[in-house]
Design a protein around this motif. Structure first.
Motif, PDB file in Angstrom:
ATOM      1  N   ARG A  28     -42.414 -58.074 -11.300  1.00  0.00           N
ATOM      2  CA  ARG A  28     -41.201 -58.367 -10.534  1.00  0.00           C
ATOM      3  C   ARG A  28     -41.514 -58.669  -9.070  1.00  0.00           C
ATOM      4  O   ARG A  28     -40.731 -59.335  -8.401  1.00  0.00           O
ATOM      5  CB  ARG A  28     -40.214 -57.191 -10.617  1.00  0.00           C
ATOM      6  N   LYS A  61     -41.237 -63.486 -15.639  1.00  0.00           N
ATOM      7  CA  LYS A  61     -40.254 -63.910 -16.632  1.00  0.00           C
ATOM      8  C   LYS A  61     -39.099 -62.929 -16.634  1.00  0.00           C
ATOM      9  O   LYS A  61     -39.290 -61.715 -16.662  1.00  0.00           O
ATOM     10  CB  LYS A  61     -40.887 -63.992 -18.027  1.00  0.00           C
ATOM     11  N   ALA A  62     -37.888 -63.468 -16.620  1.00  0.00           N
ATOM     12  CA  ALA A  62     -36.693 -62.635 -16.548  1.00  0.00           C
ATOM     13  C   ALA A  62     -36.384 -62.031 -17.913  1.00  0.00           C
ATOM     14  O   ALA A  62     -36.316 -62.746 -18.912  1.00  0.00           O
ATOM     15  CB  ALA A  62     -35.514 -63.448 -16.053  1.00  0.00           C
ATOM     16  N   GLU A  63     -36.204 -60.708 -17.943  1.00  0.00           N
ATOM     17  CA  GLU A  63     -35.815 -60.034 -19.171  1.00  0.00           C
ATOM     18  C   GLU A  63     -34.300 -59.946 -19.295  1.00  0.00           C
ATOM     19  O   GLU A  63     -33.760 -59.946 -20.400  1.00  0.00           O
ATOM     20  CB  GLU A  63     -36.431 -58.629 -19.207  1.00  0.00           C
ATOM     21  N   ASN A  64     -33.620 -59.830 -18.166  1.00  0.00           N
ATOM     22  CA  ASN A  64     -32.160 -59.754 -18.152  1.00  0.00           C
ATOM     23  C   ASN A  64     -31.613 -60.792 -17.179  1.00  0.00           C
ATOM     24  O   ASN A  64     -32.320 -61.266 -16.276  1.00  0.00           O
ATOM     25  CB  ASN A  64     -31.685 -58.349 -17.735  1.00  0.00           C
ATOM     26  N   ARG A  65     -30.381 -61.117 -17.350  1.00  0.00           N
ATOM     27  CA  ARG A  65     -29.739 -62.100 -16.482  1.00  0.00           C
ATOM     28  C   ARG A  65     -29.613 -61.542 -15.064  1.00  0.00           C
ATOM     29  O   ARG A  65     -29.174 -60.419 -14.861  1.00  0.00           O
ATOM     30  CB  ARG A  65     -28.363 -62.461 -17.030  1.00  0.00           C
ATOM     31  N   GLY A  66     -30.012 -62.338 -14.108  1.00  0.00           N
ATOM     32  CA  GLY A  66     -29.943 -61.909 -12.714  1.00  0.00           C
ATOM     33  C   GLY A  66     -31.196 -61.247 -12.196  1.00  0.00           C
ATOM     34  O   GLY A  66     -31.237 -60.852 -11.021  1.00  0.00           O
ATOM     35  N   ASP A  67     -32.230 -61.108 -13.020  1.00  0.00           N
ATOM     36  CA  ASP A  67     -33.465 -60.483 -12.554  1.00  0.00           C
ATOM     37  C   ASP A  67     -34.159 -61.311 -11.483  1.00  0.00           C
ATOM     38  O   ASP A  67     -34.854 -60.777 -10.621  1.00  0.00           O
ATOM     39  CB  ASP A  67     -34.427 -60.276 -13.732  1.00  0.00           C
ATOM     40  N   GLU A  68     -33.952 -62.638 -11.533  1.00  0.00           N
ATOM     41  CA  GLU A  68     -34.637 -63.492 -10.562  1.00  0.00           C
ATOM     42  C   GLU A  68     -34.248 -63.164  -9.131  1.00  0.00           C
ATOM     43  O   GLU A  68     -35.027 -63.380  -8.197  1.00  0.00           O
ATOM     44  CB  GLU A  68     -34.323 -64.972 -10.842  1.00  0.00           C
TER      45      GLU A  68
END
Length: 787
Positions: free
Chosen positions: A713, A735-742
């Protein structure tokens, strides 16, 4: 103290010792002596020598009869005969057999990757603890990766050295020295073949014996112009002074920087298509070169049948054929590696054929005239080897030899001795490669074929014959790896060392120089320090035929050095500026990168570049460390900043950070090129699940393994990567695991004014110049934004 089993790890420069000790008391001493005699009786002289040098049997020539007994790590005393100057170069932190283990596992990385990277489920990590338990039970003494091993060494040393001291006295110093010399000769037999010595001897052959004089008598021949030029004392003094530089631009190579000490050897004009034909090649090469190079030409050039060079080869050979030093930092394994290899092989074989023809022609003159030899017949150096080609792997040596054979083979009449043995030892089998190995394209190109890095081979050429595995003093060309040369050059004080064969090297080629930064750059520096030195023995040379500039110890001013690399690096630049003394001058290709590798980052990520100010280069490591622990690390100690990967290019910085994290009792994992498989799996699992918020990650591990690290992260580049595409590789692991992780991702990069070359390859030359000269020390880039 007992020194059998002492291991100087030439591959990494670190010094360790493995000592097999007997029991205590009189009974223990007798048993220890019996064990030593039994061990010595079961080994050949070659095996004893390799065991004494490396602490293990040679993987290509010795059979492993059984599992080695557990060994313990102790430090050698100052009086030990095995200790040498290498102990001052690097500390004992690195593992004894770690580098060899690293290279040997390259062919099995597919299996390692499958267990973690391909699937993200927890079930794949369930056996990690069991694997580690098994590894702990099979300690071999050479693995010193864990931090606690450093604290245990002192206690082991005082106890085990006493038990082994009595057994070590069984071998006298005279016997050990004699054994070393005999074993060195036996070991060298693995690299050479003493057959057909008379057939390939230049002194006993003449130009009229079954061959025609195919040499070029033109006074415009670059070979004769270069080799027959006699420098004056004033010229030699000028060569050692500051050189003048100028720039020009070629269509084929781009921006060139010309350096010269003597005014008459400055700029060379770019040859036109019509002039390329008149290159003064040896006659057989005019027939063979178009045949072997045809597959690299475009269809238009093949139909034209007038273009025998690609545009890149045309530019390179124009400079090389003029006997100027060349530094070409754009040689890549994927794009143009084969073009570059064939270009310098053409120059090598052209140089050797002309040199040998000159000797054979003068032999005939001496035989016919039967008169006193005059200076016109001086045509040799102090030793026969003329060309040294340094390549990283056996696969590279295989391709070089195959190219040389193709250039010499006219109408399939070339005789090549020991060809089958060479193919067996330097070739590879398809079954050696894991079937499911998936790696980037550049990795596939670099690590294709046989990737053993310990080899050296002499090549002798005479008329229509080529002799592989020729002894060095009977060879025209030497092809070797830095490690293969280091194990024969050795260090000062070693009675079996030898580097006289390097005294008359006229063409030095360092191919894929960037890969030696990932092996051991110290071997390259050590080699260059022993080039063109006056030999200690005459080696049967006829001094009446030796060139005067060679007798005057001016060989380094006539040596042509060709350096091919994938990138510019300060260490490579240093050998170009400090070890290239060619009186004809130097040429460096210096094209500025317009765009950087940051453009290849596809994830949406803010990149914060923070500049650290430092007064001088020597203080940079300390300044970087202080800047990191005081200004960067405190921002990442909060719980919300977990899953932080710290990318560390230099191993010594990695050790320093690891020790600091341990001292501060921080919760972290660490992976380096010496880590065991189970350690790597556990570290990746703990980092993915958040049990370890920090992961220290070395550049050499990424270079040799290319694993995908999941769960990142936050990124911290402790220093900019050596290879620019490593920057985008690491960033694209997010790589994003959940929406909004970026939205929570961060990337922090440390740089200084001494990182200008690395910075320009990442962000581009124009931006790099602004970031270094700007009054602001923090710069922000954002990638992956939707337009």
């Amino acid at each position: 103290s007992l020194t059998i089993g002492a291991c100087v790890r030439a591959r990494t420069g670190s010094v360790k010792a493995n000592v097999w000790c007997g029991g205590g008391g009189e009974m223990g001493k007798r048993k220890s002596g019996v064990k030593l005699r039994a061990l010595g009786s079961n080994l050949t002289k070659k095996q004893k020598k390799h065991l004494r040098d490396f602490g293990e049997e040679h993987p290509f020539h010795d059979e492993v009869l059984g599992k080695a007994e557990p060994a313990q790590i102790v430090e050698l005393t100052d009086s030990s005969e095995q200790s040498d100057t290498e102990s001052d170069v690097e500390s004992g932190i690195e593992q004894v057999t770690a580098y060899q283990h690293l290279c040997s596992t390259l062919k099995n990385v597919g299996e390692d990757e499958d267990s973690v990277s391909d699937n993200g489920s927890e079930s794949e990590f369930e056996e990690v603890e069991e694997d580690q338990d098994k590894d702990d039970e099979e300690k071999d003494g050479s693995e010193v990766d864990d931090e606690n091993d450093q604290e245990e060494k002192a206690d082991v040393f005082s106890k085990e050295e006493k038990e082994s001291s009595t057994a070590g006295k069984e071998l006298s110093k005279e016997e050990m020295v004699q054994d070393d010399i005999e074993n060195a000769n036996d070991l060298e037999a693995d690299f050479t073949d003493v057959k057909d010595e008379a057939k390939f001897c230049l002194e006993n052959n003449f130009i009229g014996d079954g061959s025609e004089d195919e040499s070029d008598d033109s006074s415009e021949d670059p070979f004769k112009q270069h080799m027959n030029t006699e420098l004056e004392d004033d010229d030699v003094k000028t060569v050692t002074e500051v050189k003048s530089t100028m720039q020009s631009k070629w269509n084929t190579l781009g921006q060139l920087v010309w350096s010269s000490h003597l005014p008459k050897y400055t700029l060379t004009k770019e040859l036109s298509v019509e002039c390329v034909k008149n290159l003064h090649l040896h006659k057989p090469l005019e027939t063979t070169w178009p045949k072997i190079n045809g597959q690299l030409l475009s269809i238009e050039d093949q139909l034209n049948q007038q273009e025998f060079f690609t545009p890149l080869q045309q530019g390179l050979f124009n400079i090389i054929n003029g006997y100027k030093d060349l530094y070409y930092p754009e040689r890549t394994a994927i794009r143009n590696g084969e073009e570059v290899r064939r270009a310098y092989c053409l120059h090598v074989i052209n140089h050797v054929l002309k040199a040998n023809s000159q000797v054979l022609n003068n032999n005939a003159k001496c035989r016919d005239q039967k008169a006193e030899v005059d200076d016109d017949l001086r045509d040799q150096g102090l030793t026969r080897p003329k060309v040294l080609i340094v390549v990283p792997f056996r696969e590279s040596a295989l391709r070089v030899v195959q190219t040389l054979i193709g250039l010499l083979d006219v109408k399939d009449k070339l005789e090549v001795s020991n060809k089958k043995r060479f193919k067996d030892e330097y070739g590879s089998r398809p079954e050696d490669r894991p079937p499911n190995l998936k790696r980037p394209e550049d990795y596939e190109a670099i690590f294709a074929g046989n990737i053993d890095d310990h080899f050296r081979i002499g090549v002798a050429i005479l008329r229509r014959s080529m002799r592989l595995y020729a002894p060095f003093y009977s060879s025209d060309i030497i092809i070797a790896s830095p490690l293969g040369l280091r194990t024969i050059i050795k260090t000062e004080g070693d009675k079996t060392r030898d580097f006289d064969f390097l005294s008359s090297i006229e063409v030095l080629i360092i191919d894929q120089a960037d890969l030696y930064l990932m092996q051991n750059w110290e071997h390259i520096v050590h080699l260059l320090n022993h080039l063109n030195q006056q030999p200690h023995e005459p080696h049967g040379v006829d001094f009446s035929r030796v060139r005067m500039w060679s007798l005057n110890n001016w060989s380094k001013y006539y040596r042509q050095t060709l350096i091919f690399s994938a990138l510019q690096d300060p260490q490579i630049n240093a050998i170009y500026s400090k070890h290239c003394f060619n009186y004809r001058g130097q040429v460096a290709v210096s094209n500025v990168p317009r765009t950087g590798s940051i453009c290849h980052v596809v994830v949406q990520l803010p990149h914060v570049f923070q500049r650290l100010d430092v007064a001088n280069f020597t203080g940079l490591p300390d300044a970087r460390f202080e800047f990191f622990i005081k200004k960067i690390l405190p921002q990442y100690r909060e719980a919300v900043m977990s899953h932080t990967l710290i990318y560390v290019p230099i191993y010594f910085d990695y050790v320093r950070l690891r020790n600091y994290f341990n001292h501060e009792e921080m919760n972290f994992s660490h992976i380096c090129e010496y880590s065991k498989k189970s350690t790597i799996n556990r570290a990746r699992y703990n980092f993915l699940k958040g049990e370890k918020p920090f992961l220290l990650f070395t550049e050499r591990f990424h270079f040799y393994k290319r694993y995908t690290i999941k769960g990142i992260r936050h990124l911290i580049f402790y220093e900019l990567p050596t290879y620019p595409h490593f920057y985008s590789d690491i960033c694209n692991m997010l790589k994003a695991e959940n929406r909004g992780d970026e939205a929570t991702w961060t990337c922090t990069v440390l740089y200084s004014k001494y990182d200008a070359q690395k910075l320009s390859r990442v962000v581009g030359a124009e931006r790099a110049a602004q970031m270094i000269q700007s009054k602001k020390s923090v710069h922000l880039f954002i990638t992956g934004e939707e337009s």
